[in-house]
Design an enzyme around this catalytic site. Structure first.
Site, PDB file in Angstrom:
ATOM      1  CB  ALA A 172     -53.124 -74.695  14.583  1.00 36.60           C
TER       2      ALA A 172
ATOM      3  CB  SER B 276     -47.517 -73.884  19.859  1.00 38.67           C
ATOM      4  OG  SER B 276     -48.265 -73.626  18.716  1.00 38.67           O
TER       5      SER B 276
ATOM      6  CD  GLU C 107     -50.365 -62.377  28.896  1.00 36.72           C
ATOM      7  OE1 GLU C 107     -50.777 -62.256  27.729  1.00 36.72           O
ATOM      8  OE2 GLU C 107     -49.667 -63.327  29.284  1.00 36.72           O
TER       9      GLU C 107
ATOM     10  CG  HIS D  22     -43.861 -59.065  22.952  1.00 36.30           C
ATOM     11  ND1 HIS D  22     -43.394 -58.437  24.078  1.00 36.30           N
ATOM     12  CD2 HIS D  22     -44.793 -59.946  23.379  1.00 36.30           C
ATOM     13  CE1 HIS D  22     -44.020 -58.934  25.147  1.00 36.30           C
ATOM     14  NE2 HIS D  22     -44.875 -59.854  24.743  1.00 36.30           N
TER      15      HIS D  22
ATOM     16  NE  ARG E 264     -48.264 -58.364  23.064  1.00 35.95           N
ATOM     17  CZ  ARG E 264     -48.424 -59.688  23.092  1.00 35.95           C
ATOM     18  NH1 ARG E 264     -48.273 -60.388  21.998  1.00 35.95           N
ATOM     19  NH2 ARG E 264     -48.713 -60.300  24.223  1.00 35.95           N
TER      20      ARG E 264
ATOM     21  CG  HIS F 255     -44.667 -61.697  19.739  1.00 34.99           C
ATOM     22  ND1 HIS F 255     -43.854 -62.657  20.316  1.00 34.99           N
ATOM     23  CD2 HIS F 255     -45.883 -61.834  20.331  1.00 34.99           C
ATOM     24  CE1 HIS F 255     -44.549 -63.327  21.232  1.00 34.99           C
ATOM     25  NE2 HIS F 255     -45.786 -62.869  21.238  1.00 34.99           N
TER      26      HIS F 255
ATOM     27  CD  GLU G 164     -47.670 -66.193  14.115  1.00 33.37           C
ATOM     28  OE1 GLU G 164     -47.263 -67.027  14.952  1.00 33.37           O
ATOM     29  OE2 GLU G 164     -47.064 -65.137  13.857  1.00 33.37           O
TER      30      GLU G 164
ATOM     31  NE  ARG H  74     -51.228 -62.544  18.929  1.00 38.73           N
ATOM     32  CZ  ARG H  74     -50.641 -62.860  20.061  1.00 38.73           C
ATOM     33  NH1 ARG H  74     -51.325 -63.431  21.033  1.00 38.73           N
ATOM     34  NH2 ARG H  74     -49.358 -62.612  20.247  1.00 38.73           N
TER      35      ARG H  74
ATOM     36  CG  LEU I 167     -50.974 -70.601  23.101  1.00 36.29           C
ATOM     37  CD1 LEU I 167     -50.550 -70.905  24.542  1.00 36.29           C
ATOM     38  CD2 LEU I 167     -50.416 -71.671  22.165  1.00 36.29           C
TER      39      LEU I 167
END
Ligand code: SIN
Length: 468
Positions: free
Chosen positions: A9, A36, A107, A221, A263, A321, A345, A356, A362
Site C-alpha cells: 500500500a 506484504s 483458494e 488463518h 476462512r 492472520h 490492512e 476477508r 494484496l
C-alpha cells in the site's frame, strides 16, 4: 506528504503521488517488517476466460457475511484486472502456465481459479521486489529509516509526524500523512504476521482522534504450521486449492468436504477439533512431488521443521492472520481527520466486511494505496508549524497482552472473557498504547453480541450452527 509504512500500500501510494514529493518512513531497509512481503497465496483478480468481476464481487460479498460495503466491493474488485496490467508493466513476474498465459490458482470461497501467484508461493515478495525497485528509481520519493511515534495535529487537521530513529526524535512537518502500517497479528500468541505488526497505525490514528471501525473482525488463518516458533509460518490456503485436505491424528477427514469453505468457517472447525482434543494436519500427500515445485518456500519451511509434505501430513493450527477492521476511510483513503489517509490492512474500506475473502488483501492494498497516493497529491496542502518538541507517547508493548488477546479475543469469544480482558487492558492502557488498542477491540467485540463472520461468540446460540 509523508507515507508511514513500506508494504504494497505504501509503495503504490508513493508511486501514484509522483511527481509530488513524498517522504516514506520505514523502520529498516525498505520492505523490512512488511506483511506484504510474506504473502504466499497471491492476488485475486477476475481475469480468467470463464471469470467476470461480477462473480468475484459475489464471492467477496458472500465471504464478508453481509457486512461488506457494496460500493467499496464494486470499486475495488472492479479495478482488479486493470491493476494486473499495471503490475506487469512495473515488472512483476507472475507465474505463467505452459501456454504462457498467467497461471490462476484456486483458494477458499472463490467460485473460479483467479489467484495470480509468483515464484509459486512467494507472490508478495515478488510484487515487493518490483515495487521497491520502482520506488528507489522515483526521484520524488525520499526514503527515511525511521518510525512514527505520533501524528501531530492543529485545529485544521494533520500538521506533521513525530518520528524516531534509535534514541533520536525529530518532527517532520506535513499537512498530509498516509498510514500504511499493516495489521495487528503481533498482539496474539499465535500469529502469521511479522512480529512488529501490533497495530501501530491504529494507535497513531486513535491518539490523533481519527475514527476506527470494525475492530472486532480479526481473521484467523486455519493452517499455520504448528511448530514452536513465533510468528508461525503460514501454510497457504492455495495448498488446499491444489487438493490438500484437513485430517486429524486418526487420519479422519473432519471437514465433510468443506476444506475450501470461507476462512472463518474452516478456522472455527479446526479450532473446535483442537478443543475437542484432536491434532489437526494438512494432508498434502496427494500432491506428491508436485508440492515442492508449486510451493517451494513452504517446502523449505517444512524441511526446516523436519517435514516432507509429499509423504507426511503437516501439523497445523489456527493463528491470527488479518485485521478486517481499521482506520475508517472513504473511497480516497481519507480518514475522519483532515489530512490523514490510510491504506492497506490498517485501513477499513468496507471491502472485507466481517471476513476477508482469500487473496483480496494484496488487491486492496495495491488499489487503495494508489487511490490514496493520488488523493493525497490532489489534497490541498497548507502551511503547518507543529511544535518542535512535542511529548512522545509511551512505547507500545505487546508482551503483557498476547496471552489475554489469545484467550479472549481469539477464534471464539464470550461476554465474560471479553469483559475480564477489558478490565486488564484498561488497567494497562495509561502506560501502554497497545493495551489501549486492545481495550477498544475488546469493547467492540463485547458490543457485538451476535456472531457474524470472523467474530464468533460462544454465548450466541447461533454460533454452533455457524461453526458446522
Ligand atoms: C494464504 O496464502 O493462505 C493467505 C492468503 C491471504 O491471506 O489472502
Amino acid at each position: 506528504m509523508i507515507i508511514i509504512g513500506g508494504g504494497v500500500a505504501g509503495l503504490m501510494a508513493a508511486l501514484a503521488a509522483a511527481p509530488h514529493p513524498v517522504t516514506l518512513l520505514n523502520a529498516g531497509a525498505l520492505g523490512t517488517g512488511a506483511a506484504s512481503a510474506w504473502s504466499q497465496g497471491g492476488l485475486a483478480a477476475a481475469i480468467g476466460a470463464d471469470d467476470d468481476t461480477s462473480l468475484h464481487v459475489a464471492d467477496t460479498l458472500a465471504a464478508g457475511a453481509g457486512l461488506c460495503d457494496a460500493a467499496a466491493v464494486a470499486r475495488i474488485i472492479g479495478a482488479g484486472p486493470a491493476l494486473i496490467e499495471r503490475l506487469l508493466a512495473l515488472g512483476v513476474r507472475f507465474d505463467r502456465n505452459a501456454q504462457g498465459a498467467l497461471a490462476l490458482g484456486l483458494e477458499a470461497a472463490h467460485a473460479r481459479p483467479r489467484i495470480l501467484h509468483a515464484r509459486g508461493d512467494q507472490t508478495g515478495a515478488e510484487i515487493m521486489r518490483a515495487l521497491i525497485e520502482a520506488v528507489r528509481a522515483a526521484p520524488s520519493v525520499t526514503i527515511l529509516d525511521a518510525t512514527a511515534r505520533r501524528i501531530l495535529t492543529d485545529d485544521a487537521g494533520v500538521s506533521g509526524v513525530l518520528a524516531a530513529r534509535g534514541d533520536e526524535m525529530f518532527v517532520l512537518p506535513a499537512s498530509r500523512v498516509l498510514l500504511a502500517t499493516g495489521g495487528i497479528g503481533g498482539l496474539f500468541r499465535y500469529s502469521t504476521n511479522p512480529p512488529g505488526a501490533i497495530g501501530q497505525g491504529l494507535m497513531l490514528a486513535a491518539e490523533a482522534g481519527a475514527q476506527l471501525r470494525d475492530l472486532e473482525f480479526i481473521q484467523f488463518h486455519p493452517t499455520a504450521l504448528d511448530v514452536a516458533r513465533a510468528p508461525l509460518p503460514l501454510i497457504s490456503e492455495a495448498v488446499r486449492g491444489e487438493g490438500a485436505r484437513l485430517i486429524d491424528e486418526t487420519g479422519a477427514y473432519f471437514m465433510n468436504g468443506a476444506d475450501l469453505a470461507p476462512r472463518d468457517v474452516v478456522a472455527r472447525a479446526v479450532f473446535a477439533h483442537v478443543q475437542a482434543g484432536h491434532e489437526v494436519f494438512l494432508d498434502a500427500r496427494p500432491l506428491e512431488a508436485r508440492f515442492a515445485v508449486r510451493f517451494p518456500a513452504i517446502s523449505a519451511i517444512c524441511a526446516e521443521a523436519g517435514l516432507n509434505p509429499a509423504c507426511q501430513p503437516i501439523p497445523v493450527r489456527p493463528a491470527a492472520h488479518y485485521h478486517m477492521g481499521g482506520v475508517a476511510v472513504d473511497a480516497h483513503g481519507q480518514s475522519s481527520l483532515a489530512g490523514l489517509f490510510a491504506a492497506g490492512e490498517v485501513a477499513c474500506t468496507g471491502l472485507h466486511g466481517a471476513n476477508r475473502l482469500a487473496s483480496n488483501s494484496l488487491l486492496e492494498a495495491a488499489i487503495c494505496g494508489e487511490a490514496a497516493g493520488r488523493a493525497m497529491a490532489a489534497y490541498e496542502s497548507r502551511a503547518v508549524r507543529p511544535a518542535s518538541d512535542p511529548p512522545s507517547p509511551p512505547m507500545p508493548d505487546a508482551t503483557p497482552l498476547r496471552a489475554l488477546m489469545s484467550a479472549h479475543l481469539g477464534v471464539l469469544r464470550d461476554a465474560q472473557g471479553l469483559a475480564a480482558a477489558a478490565v486488564r487492558f484498561a488497567a494497562l492502557a495509561p502506560h501502554n498504547p497497545a493495551a489501549g488498542l486492545c481495550l477498544r477491540i475488546a469493547e467492540q467485540a463485547l458490543a457485538r453480541t451476535a456472531s457474524v463472520g470472523a467474530h464468533a461468540r460462544a454465548d450466541d446460540p447461533d454460533v454452533t450452527q455457524k461453526a458446522a
